[in-house]
Design a protein around this motif. Structure first.
Motif, PDB file in Angstrom:
ATOM      1  N   VAL A 227       4.412 -12.650 -12.547  1.00 18.91           N
ATOM      2  CA  VAL A 227       3.756 -11.217 -12.079  1.00 18.91           C
ATOM      3  C   VAL A 227       2.441 -11.195 -12.184  1.00 18.91           C
ATOM      4  N   TYR A 228       1.703 -10.692 -11.125  1.00 19.15           N
ATOM      5  CA  TYR A 228       0.556 -10.663 -11.011  1.00 19.15           C
ATOM      6  C   TYR A 228      -0.118  -9.209 -10.776  1.00 19.15           C
ATOM      7  N   ALA A 229      -1.289  -9.030 -11.147  1.00 14.22           N
ATOM      8  CA  ALA A 229      -2.111  -8.046 -10.534  1.00 14.22           C
ATOM      9  C   ALA A 229      -2.730  -8.094  -9.359  1.00 14.22           C
ATOM     10  N   VAL A 230      -2.716  -7.681  -8.299  1.00 15.52           N
ATOM     11  CA  VAL A 230      -3.158  -7.995  -6.878  1.00 15.52           C
ATOM     12  C   VAL A 230      -3.650  -7.013  -6.185  1.00 15.52           C
ATOM     13  N   ARG A 231      -4.576  -7.328  -5.071  1.00 18.63           N
ATOM     14  CA  ARG A 231      -4.934  -6.179  -4.046  1.00 18.63           C
ATOM     15  C   ARG A 231      -4.439  -7.143  -2.648  1.00 18.63           C
ATOM     16  N   MET A 232      -3.812  -6.116  -1.833  1.00 20.48           N
ATOM     17  CA  MET A 232      -3.317  -6.653  -0.656  1.00 20.48           C
ATOM     18  C   MET A 232      -4.056  -5.758   0.569  1.00 20.48           C
ATOM     19  N   GLN A 233      -4.269  -6.693   1.517  1.00 22.05           N
ATOM     20  CA  GLN A 233      -5.038  -5.898   2.814  1.00 22.05           C
ATOM     21  C   GLN A 233      -4.138  -5.854   3.827  1.00 22.05           C
ATOM     22  N   VAL A 234      -3.920  -4.390   4.039  1.00 21.48           N
ATOM     23  CA  VAL A 234      -3.036  -4.106   5.285  1.00 21.48           C
ATOM     24  C   VAL A 234      -4.199  -3.415   6.219  1.00 21.48           C
ATOM     25  N   ASP A 235      -3.825  -3.792   7.553  1.00 19.44           N
ATOM     26  CA  ASP A 235      -4.769  -3.110   8.834  1.00 19.44           C
ATOM     27  C   ASP A 235      -6.233  -2.982   8.228  1.00 19.44           C
ATOM     28  N   GLY A 236      -6.848  -4.078   7.540  1.00 19.69           N
ATOM     29  CA  GLY A 236      -8.363  -4.001   7.490  1.00 19.69           C
ATOM     30  C   GLY A 236      -8.646  -3.165   6.055  1.00 19.69           C
ATOM     31  N   LYS A 237      -7.725  -2.644   5.105  1.00 18.96           N
ATOM     32  CA  LYS A 237      -7.893  -1.781   3.961  1.00 18.96           C
ATOM     33  C   LYS A 237      -7.251  -2.284   2.884  1.00 18.96           C
ATOM     34  N   TRP A 238      -7.943  -2.473   1.916  1.00 16.14           N
ATOM     35  CA  TRP A 238      -7.337  -3.130   0.429  1.00 16.14           C
ATOM     36  C   TRP A 238      -6.704  -2.250  -0.332  1.00 16.14           C
ATOM     37  N   HIS A 239      -5.593  -2.593  -0.918  1.00 12.71           N
ATOM     38  CA  HIS A 239      -4.640  -1.699  -1.863  1.00 12.71           C
ATOM     39  C   HIS A 239      -4.329  -2.443  -3.123  1.00 12.71           C
ATOM     40  N   GLY A 272       6.365  -7.693   9.851  1.00  8.67           N
ATOM     41  CA  GLY A 272       5.553  -8.524  11.078  1.00  8.67           C
ATOM     42  C   GLY A 272       3.915  -8.301  10.895  1.00  8.67           C
ATOM     43  N   GLU A 273       3.579  -7.535  10.078  1.00  6.01           N
ATOM     44  CA  GLU A 273       2.120  -7.023   9.994  1.00  6.01           C
ATOM     45  C   GLU A 273       1.427  -8.609   8.990  1.00  6.01           C
ATOM     46  N   ASP A 274       0.308  -9.006   9.694  1.00  7.11           N
ATOM     47  CA  ASP A 274      -0.445 -10.193   8.918  1.00  7.11           C
ATOM     48  C   ASP A 274      -1.155  -9.443   7.711  1.00  7.11           C
ATOM     49  N   VAL A 275      -1.187  -9.972   6.635  1.00  7.69           N
ATOM     50  CA  VAL A 275      -1.724  -9.549   5.270  1.00  7.69           C
ATOM     51  C   VAL A 275      -2.415 -10.368   4.510  1.00  7.69           C
ATOM     52  N   SER A 276      -3.174 -10.165   3.705  1.00  6.29           N
ATOM     53  CA  SER A 276      -4.034 -10.752   2.652  1.00  6.29           C
ATOM     54  C   SER A 276      -3.664 -10.502   1.518  1.00  6.29           C
ATOM     55  N   VAL A 277      -3.595 -11.671   0.303  1.00  4.31           N
ATOM     56  CA  VAL A 277      -3.402 -10.978  -1.002  1.00  4.31           C
ATOM     57  C   VAL A 277      -4.533 -11.819  -1.812  1.00  4.31           C
ATOM     58  N   LYS A 278      -5.229 -10.958  -2.627  1.00  2.00           N
ATOM     59  CA  LYS A 278      -6.108 -11.383  -3.649  1.00  2.00           C
ATOM     60  C   LYS A 278      -5.266 -11.200  -5.091  1.00  2.00           C
ATOM     61  N   TRP A 279      -5.132 -12.434  -5.513  1.00  2.00           N
ATOM     62  CA  TRP A 279      -4.621 -12.790  -6.833  1.00  2.00           C
ATOM     63  C   TRP A 279      -5.737 -12.521  -8.275  1.00  2.00           C
ATOM     64  N   VAL A 280      -5.468 -11.387  -8.456  1.00  2.00           N
ATOM     65  CA  VAL A 280      -6.631 -11.114  -9.669  1.00  2.00           C
ATOM     66  C   VAL A 280      -6.299 -11.306 -10.920  1.00  2.00           C
ATOM     67  N   ASP A 281      -5.143 -11.420 -11.415  1.00  2.00           N
ATOM     68  CA  ASP A 281      -4.711 -11.505 -13.086  1.00  2.00           C
ATOM     69  C   ASP A 281      -3.339 -11.870 -13.127  1.00  2.00           C
ATOM     70  N   TYR A 282      -2.818 -12.605 -13.936  1.00  2.00           N
ATOM     71  CA  TYR A 282      -1.488 -13.274 -14.170  1.00  2.00           C
ATOM     72  C   TYR A 282      -1.102 -12.435 -15.223  1.00  2.00           C
ATOM     73  N   LEU A 283       0.039 -11.534 -15.123  1.00  2.00           N
ATOM     74  CA  LEU A 283       0.304 -10.666 -16.080  1.00  2.00           C
ATOM     75  C   LEU A 283       1.418 -11.473 -17.047  1.00  2.00           C
ATOM     76  N   ARG A 284       2.694 -12.003 -16.553  1.00  2.00           N
ATOM     77  CA  ARG A 284       3.576 -12.447 -17.456  1.00  2.00           C
ATOM     78  C   ARG A 284       4.310 -13.581 -16.558  1.00  2.00           C
ATOM     79  N   ASP A 285       5.438 -14.363 -17.456  1.00  2.00           N
ATOM     80  CA  ASP A 285       6.274 -15.171 -16.506  1.00  2.00           C
ATOM     81  C   ASP A 285       7.313 -14.399 -15.945  1.00  2.00           C
ATOM     82  N   GLU A 286       8.179 -14.920 -15.113  1.00  2.00           N
ATOM     83  CA  GLU A 286       9.342 -14.541 -14.540  1.00  2.00           C
ATOM     84  C   GLU A 286      10.403 -14.552 -15.686  1.00  2.00           C
ATOM     85  N   ILE A 287      11.134 -13.308 -15.602  1.00  2.00           N
ATOM     86  CA  ILE A 287      12.025 -13.110 -16.835  1.00  2.00           C
ATOM     87  C   ILE A 287      13.557 -12.799 -16.118  1.00  2.00           C
TER      88      ILE A 287
END
Length: 318
Positions: A227-239, A272-287
């Protein structure tokens, strides 16, 4: 930045007809070591009032010759991402050469004549370990013998931190181990992958955490499961959001892993939308949780942890 795509043998009319500073390298990841080479080329070009051109390849030679374990070699930066970073560094011209067997087997002298001299290079800049053919024959130490005084040569020495040389291999290891913040430090920006949104099982919506399921770009490295903290770009805006990479073990066996991103401030249908994901921080393992309630309780904590990480980390928008 002008992008010029080259296929050997190329048409001379494709080549910029002015003098240039030429920077050489494949530059996968365009990490801080690569950036030191490119910035040196840009600096020299500005001093000499020349264009700075970078020559890279459309694919890694190892993919062409299959000299790799396909499970271990994936790109850190596909070509489009590499173009974005090159432009941000002040590169004027990016030559993207198709790496083919005809190109890869050029004799060193032919390579220098056709891809340096004929490109009007007045200065050639590369890292200390750059090769163009057999490493023992055609490297930065032997380049002067092929240049024959027709251009200056600048060899940029090894770029290292307190641990070791900064390299794409080392960054891949960190990403594969979940040490994403350490990888980001060596990259000089936040690691980013791209893909498009596909239908999933819709369990996240039932749990109160709707997710976008991402089909990733092929041949690009996906971080370690977890599990990660991320930002994702949709329609040119980061969330801001959080992401899970894994097999959803709480709900039983599934044949392949999924990448699921929950955005904190966005709940639109984006299949169907193209997106980009920035991988900011690793939070924990899969459980694997014992119950759905236990999973939701942990997701609540994951969201708090992700928001805390995102608030602390400076997001470089390269």
């Amino acid at each position: 930045m002008e992008i010029i795509k080259i296929h050997h043998p190329y048409n001379p009319k494709q080549i910029y007809d002015g003098d240039i500073v030429l920077v050489l390298g494949f530059f996968d990841g365009v990490h801080v070591g690569h950036q030191s080479v490119i910035k040196k080329g840009v600096e020299i070009a500005r001093e000499k009032n020349l264009k700075c051109a970078v020559m890279t390849f459309n694919r890694h030679p190892a993919f062409v010759y299959r000299t790799f374990d396909p499970d271990k070699l994936n790109y850190l930066t596909p070509l489009k991402r590499k173009e974005q970073i090159m432009a941000s560094l002040g590169v004027d011209i990016l030559y993207e050469v198709d790496f083919t067997s005809r190109f890869g087997t050029l004799p060193p002298q032919t390579f220098v004549d056709q891809y340096m001299v004929d490109w009007h290079a007045k200065v050639v800049v590369a890292g200390f370990d750059y090769t163009y053919g057999k490493a023992g024959v055609a490297n930065m130490d032997t380049l002067a013998s092929f240049a024959k005084g027709r251009f200056d040569i600048v060899k940029v020495e090894k770029y290292a931190d307190e641990r070791d040389k900064i390299s794409s291999t080392r960054i891949r290891r960190y990403i594969g181990e979940g040490q994403i913040r350490r990888a980001n430090d060596l990259l000089g920006y936040v690691y980013e992958t791209s893909g498009f949104v596909i239908h999933g099982d819709a369990r996240g919506r039932e749990l109160g955490y709707p997710t976008a399921n991402i089909y990733p770009h092929p041949y690009v490295m996906v971080p370690k499961r977890g599990v990660y903290a991320v930002r994702m770009q949709v329609d040119g805006k980061w969330h801001d959001g959080m992401a899970s990479i894994g097999y959803n073990p709480t709900f039983g066996h599934r044949p392949s892993y999924s990448i699921e991103v929950h955005l904190f401030d966005y709940n639109e249908q984006i299949y169907g939308e193209d997106v980009s994901v920035k991988w900011v921080d690793y939070l924990r393992d899969e459980i694997k949780f014992n119950s759905v309630d236990e999973l939701v309780e942990r997701l609540d904590q994951d969201m708090l942890d992700a928001k805390e990480s995102l608030a602390k980390v400076k997001i470089n928008q390269i």
